[in-house]
Design a protein around this motif. Structure first.
Motif, short mmCIF file in Angstrom:
data_model
loop_
_atom_site.label_atom_id
_atom_site.label_comp_id
_atom_site.label_asym_id
_atom_site.label_seq_id
_atom_site.Cartn_x
_atom_site.Cartn_y
_atom_site.Cartn_z
N SER A 125 0.81 -1.05 0.06
CA SER A 125 -0.11 -0.10 -0.10
C SER A 125 0.90 1.26 0.16
O SER A 125 0.71 2.62 -0.99
CB SER A 125 -0.82 -0.05 0.82
OG SER A 125 -1.77 -1.18 1.27
N THR A 126 1.98 1.02 0.74
CA THR A 126 2.86 1.96 0.76
C THR A 126 3.68 2.80 -0.57
O THR A 126 3.80 3.60 -1.18
CB THR A 126 3.62 2.35 1.75
OG1 THR A 126 3.01 1.83 3.43
CG2 THR A 126 5.51 3.22 1.61
N ASP A 127 4.05 1.62 -0.94
CA ASP A 127 4.33 1.67 -2.54
C ASP A 127 3.52 1.86 -3.41
O ASP A 127 4.26 2.68 -4.58
CB ASP A 127 5.54 -0.24 -2.74
CG ASP A 127 6.49 -0.94 -2.41
OD1 ASP A 127 7.14 0.72 -1.67
OD2 ASP A 127 6.38 -1.28 -2.02
N ARG A 128 2.74 1.80 -3.58
CA ARG A 128 1.88 2.00 -4.25
C ARG A 128 1.15 3.52 -4.43
O ARG A 128 0.88 4.22 -5.24
CB ARG A 128 -0.26 1.11 -4.29
CG ARG A 128 -0.95 1.66 -4.78
CD ARG A 128 -1.87 0.84 -5.22
NE ARG A 128 -1.50 -0.50 -5.99
CZ ARG A 128 -1.77 -1.23 -7.56
NH1 ARG A 128 -1.92 -0.03 -8.34
NH2 ARG A 128 -1.70 -2.54 -7.65
N ALA A 129 1.20 4.28 -3.27
CA ALA A 129 0.32 5.25 -2.67
C ALA A 129 2.05 6.30 -3.07
O ALA A 129 1.86 7.37 -3.60
CB ALA A 129 0.64 5.77 -0.97
N HIS A 130 3.09 5.57 -2.78
CA HIS A 130 4.18 6.47 -4.03
C HIS A 130 4.06 6.83 -4.85
O HIS A 130 4.93 7.63 -5.89
CB HIS A 130 5.40 6.13 -3.17
CG HIS A 130 6.90 6.87 -3.24
ND1 HIS A 130 7.14 8.05 -3.03
CD2 HIS A 130 7.57 6.19 -4.11
CE1 HIS A 130 8.48 8.19 -3.38
NE2 HIS A 130 8.91 6.90 -4.13
N TYR A 131 3.70 5.56 -5.37
CA TYR A 131 3.82 4.97 -6.92
C TYR A 131 3.22 6.71 -7.35
O TYR A 131 3.39 7.44 -8.40
CB TYR A 131 3.01 4.17 -7.69
CG TYR A 131 3.19 4.17 -9.26
CD1 TYR A 131 3.39 4.06 -9.65
CD2 TYR A 131 1.73 3.94 -9.45
CE1 TYR A 131 3.59 3.87 -11.23
CE2 TYR A 131 1.30 3.78 -10.53
CZ TYR A 131 2.05 3.45 -11.75
OH TYR A 131 1.50 3.69 -13.19
N ARG A 132 1.41 6.35 -6.75
CA ARG A 132 0.19 7.29 -7.36
C ARG A 132 1.37 9.51 -6.91
O ARG A 132 1.04 9.60 -8.40
CB ARG A 132 -0.78 7.52 -6.20
CG ARG A 132 -1.92 8.26 -6.84
CD ARG A 132 -2.98 7.72 -6.00
NE ARG A 132 -3.93 6.64 -6.42
CZ ARG A 132 -3.58 5.10 -5.58
NH1 ARG A 132 -3.07 5.65 -4.57
NH2 ARG A 132 -4.28 4.44 -5.72
N TYR A 133 1.80 9.27 -6.25
CA TYR A 133 2.41 10.67 -5.73
C TYR A 133 3.55 11.15 -6.83
O TYR A 133 3.34 12.20 -7.70
CB TYR A 133 3.31 10.48 -4.43
CG TYR A 133 3.88 11.47 -4.40
CD1 TYR A 133 3.88 13.12 -4.14
CD2 TYR A 133 5.35 11.39 -4.08
CE1 TYR A 133 4.41 13.99 -3.94
CE2 TYR A 133 6.35 12.26 -4.13
CZ TYR A 133 5.87 13.93 -3.66
OH TYR A 133 6.49 15.17 -3.71
N LYS A 134 3.90 9.73 -7.36
CA LYS A 134 5.40 10.44 -8.91
C LYS A 134 4.46 9.80 -9.54
O LYS A 134 5.22 11.54 -10.30
CB LYS A 134 5.80 8.78 -8.51
CG LYS A 134 6.65 8.84 -7.14
CD LYS A 134 8.18 9.91 -7.54
CE LYS A 134 8.82 10.29 -8.51
NZ LYS A 134 9.48 9.06 -8.72
N VAL A 135 3.81 9.80 -9.70
CA VAL A 135 2.65 9.94 -11.22
C VAL A 135 2.21 11.29 -11.47
O VAL A 135 2.15 11.85 -12.10
CB VAL A 135 1.93 8.60 -11.53
CG1 VAL A 135 0.78 8.69 -12.87
CG2 VAL A 135 2.28 7.01 -11.63
#
Length: 493
Positions: A9-19
């Motif tokens: 979940s943390t990885d996905r949140a960081h990915y969404r932030y980077k996108v």
């Protein structure tokens, strides 16, 4: 297990932030004009099938790629697939004629390498000798990213891949219906296409993309080459429903709710490339959520061109039929329209002719004083795509100031003159324009596409007593003989 879920979940949140960070960066780049605009360059990705001596799929792409040892050839999803990435060139002068020569040389080299592995090439939209056994997971190309993409799509959908389609019947027959399922997305590997790229400036992108959407149904109707799947005669361009169904992340319930598919035509005309990137981010969750340590805003502040890794990765998992592309070459960012509707084949001459027609008509429509899309509902363009893919030359398509018409009539009366005008205005030589648009003209006069030739051939063989399996095999033998001879499909008998 709980910690694993939390970490994901943390990885996905960081990915969404980077996108989102990438999206903000491209918005700033568009505002500041930080893109290469000239010269107008073209590119081609051509997907190929490998077949054995019995005309069945040859699962040998690893061995063939080792033999080739050439970076323009890469693997694709299934072990019977190769992809050829033709180096880009400026769209001017004799570029299309040179492209023709270059393509023939590349394919001759690939066929020699395939021969060393006991295989040969088939340039066709869907290999008609594929069976359900070729959709088993063991036939994935050995690539961790393909495996991850498969796992993410299957997990998102929560059920098997279901294939369901019905097409126009062969002459004097009943319509044939396909109902099948697979435990992976490998049915997508049956779709082999010719993907056309055109580099455009940011201010040009919207009219060029809108023009491409208008042309998609016509392209399919006059360029169809995928009529058979798993032994059934289906759409003239069966790649269209097959790609949608094999990569669909939606369960039946989500479809009922109107959730958008990842293989998508879109839903409106655009005014900027930003509209498409923003829609992709807003509507579709990430599938491959790897991140890059680069901060794109920092790169911009330093005067560079950011890679925008996360946005490009995300964009690559939303399969629009006309896709926006951001890329960086030699430290300069540029934008491209990627046209993804066409099948591979039947011959090099046909591939280049399809490209010439698309680039010419796209250019003319994009530069027209009164845009055709101003008089055409977006839904009409989408319906044209489905009609052209299903019925080929027999489709009824809508065009402003013409009404409902057959695609061959529309091309001969309206679009071929526009395509010639567009090529000449782009600096293409009259010799190249005449040669390749002449092939399109003769194809429309003969009303013969790769798909109609395949259907007619199988029909004749079956009426002479062959069963479907042997008819498909014999048809593919004749098809590949014609393909290697190189004469365009309208001359085939």
């Amino acid at each position: 297990m709980g910690n694993d879920v939390l970490a994901n979940s943390t990885d996905r949140a960081h990915y969404r932030y980077k996108v989102q960070r990438c999206l903000d960066s491209i918005e700033q780049m568009l505002a500041e004009g930080r893109f290469r605009t000239q010269p107008q360059r073209i590119g081609l990705e051509l997907e190929l099938n490998l077949i054995d001596g019995g005309m069945r799929p040859s699962m040998s792409n690893g061995e063939v790629l080792d033999q080739l040892d050439d970076p323009v050839f890469t693997a694709e999803l299934g072990q019977h697939n190769l992809e050829l990435n033709v180096p880009p060139r400026a769209l001017e002068g004799d570029a299309l004629l040179e492209w023709d020569t270059q393509l023939r040389a590349y394919l001759a080299k690939a066929d020699v390498a395939a021969g060393e592995a006991g295989a040969s090439l088939a340039m066709i939209g869907i290999l008609p000798t594929l069976t359900e056994e070729h959709f088993e997971s063991k036939w994935f190309t050995s690539n961790a990213r393909y495996a991850l993409l498969n796992d993410e799509i299957i997990a998102a959908r929560g059920e098997l891949t279901h294939l369901a389609m019905e097409g126009p019947p062969l002459p004097g027959r009943r319509p044939e219906m396909l109902r099948s399922q697979a435990d992976s997305i490998l049915p997508e590997a049956a779709c082999t296409s010719a993907q056309l790229h055109l580099q455009v400036g940011p201010d040009e992108f919207a009219p060029y993309w809108n023009a491409s959407q208008c042309l998609a149904g016509v392209q399919l109707a006059i360029g169809a080459n995928s009529p058979f799947l798993l032994g059934k005669a289906l759409w003239h361009e069966t790649r269209i429903p097959l790609f949608l169904q094999s990569t669909d992340t939606r369960s039946r319930e989500l479809k009922n709710q109107g959730v958008r598919p990842r293989v998508w035509f879109g839903e409106k005309w655009i005014t900027s490339i930003f509209d498409l990137f923003e829609e992709n981010v807003r509507y579709f969750p990430g599938l491959l959520t790897e991140t890059d340590p680069e901060d794109p805003m920092d790169v911009l502040e330093a005067g560079g061109a950011p890679r925008l890794t996360e946005l490009r990765m995300h964009n690559g998992t939303v399969w629009r039929w006309n896709r926006p592309v951001y890329d960086v070459v030699d430290g300069m960012a540029h934008l491209r329209v990627e046209n993804r509707v066409l099948p591979a084949g039947p011959t090099v001459a046909d591939v280049v002719a399809n490209a010439a027609f698309f680039y010419g008509a796209q250019c003319a429509l994009a530069r027209a004083e009164r845009p055709v899309w101003s008089a055409m509902a977006f839904k009409a363009a989408e319906e044209n795509l489905e009609r052209g893919a299903r019925d080929g030359m027999d489709a009824q398509l809508y065009w402003p100031d013409v009404g409902w018409t057959r695609p061959d009539d529309l091309v001969l009366r309206v679009l071929l003159p526009l395509a010639y005008e567009g090529l000449i205005s782009a600096g293409v030589s009259a010799q190249a324009a005449d040669r390749y648009l002449g092939i399109i003209e003769q194809r429309c006069i003969a009303r013969r596409t790769g798909s109609s030739w395949q259907r007619d051939c199988v029909d004749r063989l079956e009426r002479a007593g062959a069963d479907r399996e042997s008819a498909l095999r014999d048809m593919l033998t004749r098809y590949t003989d014609h393909m290697h001879a190189g004469d365009p499909v309208h001359t085939w008998r």
